[in-house]
Design a protein around this motif. Structure first.
Motif, PDB file in Angstrom:
ATOM      1  N   GLU A  99      48.977 -57.603 -57.678  1.00  0.00           N
ATOM      2  CA  GLU A  99      49.076 -56.801 -56.458  1.00  0.00           C
ATOM      3  C   GLU A  99      49.979 -55.597 -56.746  1.00  0.00           C
ATOM      4  O   GLU A  99      51.165 -55.587 -56.401  1.00  0.00           O
ATOM      5  CB  GLU A  99      49.635 -57.633 -55.300  1.00  0.00           C
ATOM      6  CG  GLU A  99      48.718 -58.791 -54.901  1.00  0.00           C
ATOM      7  CD  GLU A  99      49.248 -59.559 -53.715  1.00  0.00           C
ATOM      8  OE1 GLU A  99      50.319 -59.191 -53.181  1.00  0.00           O
ATOM      9  OE2 GLU A  99      48.588 -60.530 -53.308  1.00  0.00           O
ATOM     10  N   ARG A 201      44.102 -48.674 -57.513  1.00  0.00           N
ATOM     11  CA  ARG A 201      43.683 -49.968 -56.987  1.00  0.00           C
ATOM     12  C   ARG A 201      43.536 -51.015 -58.083  1.00  0.00           C
ATOM     13  O   ARG A 201      43.774 -52.204 -57.859  1.00  0.00           O
ATOM     14  CB  ARG A 201      42.369 -49.798 -56.215  1.00  0.00           C
ATOM     15  CG  ARG A 201      41.842 -51.057 -55.567  1.00  0.00           C
ATOM     16  CD  ARG A 201      40.773 -50.715 -54.553  1.00  0.00           C
ATOM     17  NE  ARG A 201      41.352 -50.179 -53.325  1.00  0.00           N
ATOM     18  CZ  ARG A 201      40.683 -49.426 -52.448  1.00  0.00           C
ATOM     19  NH1 ARG A 201      39.423 -49.086 -52.690  1.00  0.00           N
ATOM     20  NH2 ARG A 201      41.283 -49.015 -51.340  1.00  0.00           N
ATOM     21  N   GLN A 291      45.629 -51.757 -53.235  1.00  0.00           N
ATOM     22  CA  GLN A 291      44.475 -52.606 -52.960  1.00  0.00           C
ATOM     23  C   GLN A 291      44.082 -52.578 -51.489  1.00  0.00           C
ATOM     24  O   GLN A 291      42.920 -52.799 -51.145  1.00  0.00           O
ATOM     25  CB  GLN A 291      44.745 -54.031 -53.434  1.00  0.00           C
ATOM     26  CG  GLN A 291      44.833 -54.137 -54.954  1.00  0.00           C
ATOM     27  CD  GLN A 291      45.094 -55.548 -55.432  1.00  0.00           C
ATOM     28  OE1 GLN A 291      45.543 -56.404 -54.679  1.00  0.00           O
ATOM     29  NE2 GLN A 291      44.821 -55.792 -56.704  1.00  0.00           N
ATOM     30  N   GLU A 292      45.048 -52.309 -50.615  1.00  0.00           N
ATOM     31  CA  GLU A 292      44.775 -52.215 -49.184  1.00  0.00           C
ATOM     32  C   GLU A 292      44.689 -50.764 -48.717  1.00  0.00           C
ATOM     33  O   GLU A 292      44.382 -50.524 -47.544  1.00  0.00           O
ATOM     34  CB  GLU A 292      45.884 -52.923 -48.397  1.00  0.00           C
ATOM     35  CG  GLU A 292      46.083 -54.382 -48.763  1.00  0.00           C
ATOM     36  CD  GLU A 292      47.337 -54.960 -48.121  1.00  0.00           C
ATOM     37  OE1 GLU A 292      48.002 -54.241 -47.343  1.00  0.00           O
ATOM     38  OE2 GLU A 292      47.647 -56.125 -48.407  1.00  0.00           O
ATOM     39  N   SER A 294      47.144 -48.945 -48.132  1.00  0.00           N
ATOM     40  CA  SER A 294      48.080 -48.967 -47.014  1.00  0.00           C
ATOM     41  C   SER A 294      49.446 -48.461 -47.444  1.00  0.00           C
ATOM     42  O   SER A 294      49.753 -48.369 -48.641  1.00  0.00           O
ATOM     43  CB  SER A 294      48.218 -50.382 -46.444  1.00  0.00           C
ATOM     44  OG  SER A 294      48.908 -51.226 -47.353  1.00  0.00           O
ATOM     45  N   SER A 307      47.524 -47.376 -42.600  1.00  0.00           N
ATOM     46  CA  SER A 307      46.592 -47.494 -43.713  1.00  0.00           C
ATOM     47  C   SER A 307      45.524 -46.426 -43.579  1.00  0.00           C
ATOM     48  O   SER A 307      45.384 -45.777 -42.527  1.00  0.00           O
ATOM     49  CB  SER A 307      45.950 -48.884 -43.755  1.00  0.00           C
ATOM     50  OG  SER A 307      45.000 -49.040 -42.718  1.00  0.00           O
TER      51      SER A 307
END
Length: 338
Positions: A99, A201, A291-292, A294, A307
């Motif tokens: 992450e 990402r 990955q989000e 955000s 986000s």
């Protein structure tokens, strides 16, 4: 003093952006002309530089100049070609692993922060960024999950080039990953020294040293503060605790790969700085999660999350002690904007 942070969503520059322009233009125009108007490049020189180095950004540049009223001075300022020199602080750390994340502290005078958090689609791609010079980027993320931020490189060198915030804007508008962003930094001239941190990402990451007098260099560093390979401007490094901040963050990364644990280190001295009354302190911490796609703006005890998929317009204030305020943290409060 109360420092306003305002989250604004507007795909293309319109009435909302114009309101921000009207609020800040007086201060920006005074800064831009502080050395006299002849010290700044002409509009034609600025346009030529934009065409040569960032031609894809031209339609957005023309739209933002139009929203500002199509004035000559405004157009020269908004190009960010060879602006006046300015010096800041900042700390950055890249977290690797399953992450990935990018965390940064923005250290500056409370009186000089614009405080605009913009969600835009200037070229069709959602970009969420804390901005400087009305549309340049201090740090931000795009819907592809590329997150970028900047810190001053701790060198006095200056030359013909763009202010780094417009370069970060270009990266977020047109790069989808770290490799593409690095290539942009290799070819676009900058007017001062900076360390640019980025992660995408897929977890691909880089810290890139950019300078006006030497080629861009990808450094094998996960942490960057306000020096590059070593301290070159001793007074600035000592005043901003650049070496101490770097050591503290490297220790935090070595001890933890957990994002929340590393984030906690950004909210403690020496990384978190509170000399607001002397014109220097941490104005916000930003945590980017590629990955989000955000981002969270963080103050001690406060998290404000947005986000690329869900962005909410809102205004918040941070109250900073207006004095010799070492040891005082900012006070958070909600508030409306008229």
């Amino acid at each position: 003093m109360d420092l306003l942070f305002e989250a604004v969503e507007e795909d293309r520059p319109g009435a909302k952006w114009r309101r921000l322009f009207d609020r800040h233009w007086h201060a920006y125009s005074r800064w831009f002309m502080r050395d006299g108007i002849r010290a700044r490049p002409t509009y034609l020189a600025s346009l030529k530089a934009m065409r040569a180095h960032m031609p894809e950004l031209l339609p957005a540049y023309e739209a933002i100049v139009s929203a500002a009223g199509d004035g000559d001075l405004e157009a020269r300022f908004l190009s960010m070609w060879c602006p006046p020199v300015y010096v800041g602080g900042c700390s950055q750390a890249i977290i690797t692993g399953p992450e990935p994340a990018l965390i940064r502290n923005y250290d500056y005078s409370p009186r000089l922060l614009e405080g605009s958090w913009l969600a835009t689609r200037l070229n069709g791609k959602r970009v969420v960024a804390v901005v400087d010079c009305l549309w340049g980027v201090l740090d931000g993320i795009n819907e592809d999950g590329l997150a970028v931020s900047l810190s001053f490189g701790g060198r006095t060198a200056a030359g013909a080039g763009f202010g780094i915030p417009i370069v970060l804007r270009y990266m977020l508008e047109f790069a989808s990953n770290t490799a593409e962003a690095i290539e942009m930094l290799r070819r676009i001239p900058v007017h001062m020294s900076y360390s640019v941190a980025m992660v995408d990402r897929a977890g691909r990451h880089a810290t890139v040293y950019v300078n006006p007098d030497r080629p861009a260099e990808v450094a094998a560093k996960l942490v960057s503060t306000n020096h590059q390979h070593g301290v070159e401007w001793a007074r600035h490094a000592q005043t901003t605790k650049s070496v101490e901040r770097e050591a503290a963050l490297e220790k935090a990364l070595a001890a933890h790969q957990n994002t929340e644990s590393v984030l906690a280190g950004f909210l403690r001295p020496p990384v978190y700085q509170t000399s607001y009354g002397r014109g220097y302190g941490t104005l916000y911490t930003a945590l980017y999660r590629p990955q989000e796609a955000s981002v969270e703006l963080v103050w001690p005890g406060v998290i404000w999350r947005q986000s690329c998929a869900e962005f909410r317009e809102e205004a918040r204030f941070i109250r900073f002690n207006d004095g010799d305020s070492d040891g005082f943290a900012p006070t958070f409060k909600h508030g409306a904007v008229s």
